[in-house]
Motif scaffolding. Structure first.
Motif, short mmCIF file in Angstrom:
data_model
loop_
_atom_site.label_atom_id
_atom_site.label_comp_id
_atom_site.label_asym_id
_atom_site.label_seq_id
_atom_site.Cartn_x
_atom_site.Cartn_y
_atom_site.Cartn_z
N GLU A 154 -7.28 -20.87 6.29
CA GLU A 154 -8.86 -20.72 6.66
C GLU A 154 -9.03 -19.41 7.60
OE1 GLU A 154 -12.68 -22.00 5.66
OE2 GLU A 154 -10.81 -22.80 4.91
N MET A 155 -8.12 -19.48 8.54
CA MET A 155 -8.58 -18.83 9.83
C MET A 155 -8.00 -17.36 9.41
SD MET A 155 -7.54 -21.11 13.25
CE MET A 155 -8.55 -20.02 14.29
N VAL A 158 -10.79 -16.48 6.03
CA VAL A 158 -12.15 -16.56 6.05
C VAL A 158 -12.78 -16.47 7.50
CG1 VAL A 158 -14.01 -18.22 5.88
CG2 VAL A 158 -11.84 -18.63 4.47
N GLN A 160 -15.10 -16.28 10.90
CA GLN A 160 -15.77 -17.19 11.68
C GLN A 160 -17.20 -17.35 11.08
OE1 GLN A 160 -14.81 -19.42 13.80
NE2 GLN A 160 -15.29 -18.94 15.78
N ARG A 163 -16.09 -20.55 7.91
CA ARG A 163 -15.03 -21.53 7.49
C ARG A 163 -15.61 -22.80 7.26
NH1 ARG A 163 -11.87 -19.02 12.71
NH2 ARG A 163 -11.47 -17.01 11.72
N ARG A 164 -14.88 -23.45 6.59
CA ARG A 164 -15.07 -24.88 6.35
C ARG A 164 -14.08 -25.89 7.00
NH1 ARG A 164 -15.81 -24.68 -0.05
NH2 ARG A 164 -17.61 -23.61 0.05
N SER A 448 -8.13 -25.39 17.22
CA SER A 448 -7.68 -23.77 17.28
C SER A 448 -7.06 -23.61 18.41
CB SER A 448 -9.02 -22.87 17.12
OG SER A 448 -9.56 -23.28 18.15
N VAL A 459 -11.42 -23.64 14.17
CA VAL A 459 -11.01 -24.16 12.97
C VAL A 459 -11.25 -25.65 12.92
CG1 VAL A 459 -8.52 -24.21 13.01
CG2 VAL A 459 -9.64 -24.12 10.75
#
Ligand code: CUO
Length: 671
Positions: A154-155, A158, A160, A163-164, A448, A459
């Protein structure tokens, strides 16, 4: 606190040098032309640190940077006491900062964060600094290890804003075929595990005055853990499980297995699992200086039981200390936990702590496979494992043996002349009277800070936990005395029957009562109506504080509120104040008592202290704010003739039958 496993500094080295085999920082000590903040020009703020005499970390560095750390291991306890004292002795906050920077890149990260946290909480000049939430610093101790690879994806991929949250399923450590898994949602709850870690942070076992000056710490160890077992049993009943069995057979197979699915990001190892039917064995872990036999444990246990039967313990100098009805339980608590306040660590050993350790090394008791300890060996993760409760049920039983030896309360002692409770009910909006309502709630936590996925930013992890509708108690009290009377209102809840639906005997039900609230009341003459909201509970801290974030809702630096904020991290998570209940309504009994405040009162100034979860955590820097023995009036066995709760009641007490209704709906995150 952020990214605790990474170095703080980067080094620009001279061209030619020989690199000694040392910690990164030391390797370059003599060859660097410049040592600078490793974030360099990207960083918006530069903090200069003073040059100070370097502390002697030699011992402390014997714990490797990539080892796991446990306060149950005596060697680790000693090291943490040393480091805490180094931090406590720093002349001023600037020196502390310098020493902390020096230690940060050398010391084991778990040990470093623990010792620094204890020091910050206990130093007068730093107690108003905020300790970040441990979930953010060490998310690996709370989340399924799979979350981290998903988080990385995700990090790194995707941006900022798009992000899910990574969703952790409610059931991930076992399937429904495993009976014990029915209460995994409770054992693995983030708030419960945070509370337990925080409790032990506030009440360390070693470290000098920060241990020895705490009021009734041994008794609070007993009581806070007794309540954990009682709350667990309540939760088990709601899930059609019987009471947890004490772990008394230390040489037979243990039927509960546990597979934690956690990986330590510091130790870079998985927390080991325990398969079914393993047996505790003599421990010999040379790397950690642990050598203890099951027989040692048996001897300590028998000596403690003997002391309870004799009514006294033997101190190191051979003198006898009576276990009386005021301080006896406190002494026993310190003996069981083996804190610095134990009057004889030699004779009574370290029964509670080594029980945790024996269970945590059960998979590799002689370290042949160099395996680290399992989750039960670490305060932060211990409550996840079903064996925690079997062990603590045994520990609690030792305390109950002692409680059973104390004189019973007479009806006169319990009563409060002129004060009668005539009615109590629970009001939950849109529900019939005397009904609690529970449901599932989802919440997000940013992890995070504890992980380095290159791209800064957040995240989120989304998890599902139990929650309840807010409710209130409405209590009608008649004051027939002369003038205004003051009292302490004590509210408890217990299952209405035993696991087979049979009515309770008082002596069995009394240890099932979980404290819901305790507060002072002022009663004018005649009839009084007391309304108290569930959110005011003296047991819990609000959800926002359990999952507090570093940046949001942050009180101003140095402010009184910030000071209060840290200590207040200790407290039962409010979302678990009410046990789960059942879809058709679990039958429970609410008990309310008003005792005479003149006998409860503790003289102290509480202004500005953190006392909103005082029942299980005490008051920061102060005395436990209730003079009665903890758990009063359920801390002693029934008097003659009062063998049921109904018969136990005096005019200042009342019992209300109620129901806890659980709905299987899941409420999505608040924001
Ligand atoms: Cu809190 Cu056994 O003391 O874990």
């Amino acid at each position: 606190y952020d990214r605790p496993t990474e170095p703080m500094f980067r080094v620009k080295a001279k061209k030619s040098f020989k690199v000694p085999k040392e910690y990164v920082t030391d390797r370059f000590k003599n060859v660097a032309v410049e040592i600078s903040n490793r974030f360099g020009e990207d960083d918006s703020e530069t903090v200069t640190i003073d040059s100070v005499p370097l502390p002697d970390l030699a011992d402390i560095l014997t714990l490797g940077r990539e080892e796991n750390f446990s306060l149950f291991i005596p060697k680790h306890r000693n090291l943490s006491a040393k480091l805490i004292n180094i931090f406590l002795q720093a002349e001023n906050p600037k020196h502390l900062l310098s020493i902390a920077c020096y230690a940060h890149d050398r010391v084991n990260p778990y040990l470093f964060i623990y010792a620094l946290s204890v020091a910050l909480i206990h130093r007068k000049d730093t107690k108003s600094l905020k300790i970040p939430n441990q979930i953010q610093t060490f998310p690996d101790k709370y989340f399924d290890s799979q979350v981290f690879s998903q988080g990385k994806e995700e990090m790194t991929v995707v941006p900022q804003g798009l992000r899910r949250p990574i969703e952790i399923p409610r059931d991930y450590t076992a399937s429904d075929l495993e009976e014990e898994h029915r209460v995994a949602y409770w054992r693995e709850d983030l708030g419960i595990n945070l509370h337990h870690w925080h409790w032990h942070l506030v009440y360390p076992t070693d470290g000098g005055e920060i241990v020895t000056k705490k009021d009734r710490r041994g008794e609070l160890f007993y009581y806070s853990h007794q309540q954990i077992v009682a709350r667990y049993n309540f939760e088990r009943f709601c899930n059609a499980l019987k009471r947890v069995e004490r772990l008394t057979d230390w040489q037979g197979p243990i039927k509960e297995a546990y597979f934690p699915k956690l990986d330590s990001l510091v130790a870079k190892r998985a927390y080991p699992a325990r398969v079914q039917d393993m047996t505790m064995q003599d421990l010999d872990i040379p790397g950690q200086n642990i050598k203890v036999d099951v027989d040692d444990m048996i001897r300590w246990r028998d000596r403690i039981y003997r002391a309870i039967a004799d009514g006294f313990i033997t101190a190191t100098n051979g003198s006898k200390m009576n276990l009386d009805d005021v301080t006896g339980i406190d002494i026993l608590g310190n003996i069981m936990e083996s804190s610095e306040l134990s009057p004889n660590r030699q004779l009574y050993g370290n029964l509670h702590g080594f029980g945790h350790l024996m269970l945590s090394y059960i998979h590799d008791p002689r370290s042949h496979h160099l395996e680290p300890f399992g989750v039960i060996g670490d305060f932060t993760t211990a409550m996840r494992d079903p064996i925690f409760y079997r062990w603590h049920a045994f520990v609690d039983d030792v305390f109950q043996q002692f409680n059973g030896s104390l004189p019973r309360y007479t009806a006169e002692q319990l009563d409060y002349a002129g004060v009668q409770i005539t009615d109590v009910n629970i009001k939950t909006p849109n529900a019939p009277d005397n009904e609690f309502r529970t449901f599932w709630q989802q919440s997000d936590v940013d992890m995070s800070r504890g992980v380095d996925f290159q791209d800064p930013g957040s995240v989120f992890v989304r998890f599902t936990h139990l929650n309840h509708e807010p409710f209130s108690y409405n209590i009608t009290v008649n004051n027939t005395g002369n003038g205004v009377q003051e009292g302490t209102c004590r509210i408890f809840l217990a299952p209405a029957t035993d696991e087979r639906g049979n009515p309770w005997l008082f002596n069995n039900q009394r240890v099932m009562f979980v404290e819901m609230d305790r507060f002072k009341v002022t009663l004018r003459q005649g009839q009084n109506t007391i309304t108290r909201n569930s959110t005011q509970s003296s047991v819990t801290i609000p959800f926002e504080r359990t999952f507090r974030d570093l940046d949001t809702n942050r009180p101003a630096e140095g402010s009184e509120e910030l000071d209060i904020f840290n200590f207040c991290g200790c407290g039962w998570p409010h979302h678990l104040l009410v046990p789960k209940g059942t879809p058709d309504g679990f039958k429970a009994q609410l008990f309310v008592m008003i005792s005479n405040y003149a006998d409860d009162k503790v003289e102290q100034d509480l202004s500005g202290s953190c006392n909103d979860a005082e029942s299980y955590c005490g008051v920061r820097g102060g005395k436990y704010p209730d003079k009665r023995p903890m758990g009063y009036p359920f801390n002693r066995v029934a008097r003659q003739g009062a063998d049921t709760l109904q018969r136990f009641l005096t005019g200042n007490m009342i019992v209300q039958n109620c129901r806890i209704v659980h709905s299987d709906r899941t409420v999505r995150p608040r924001s």
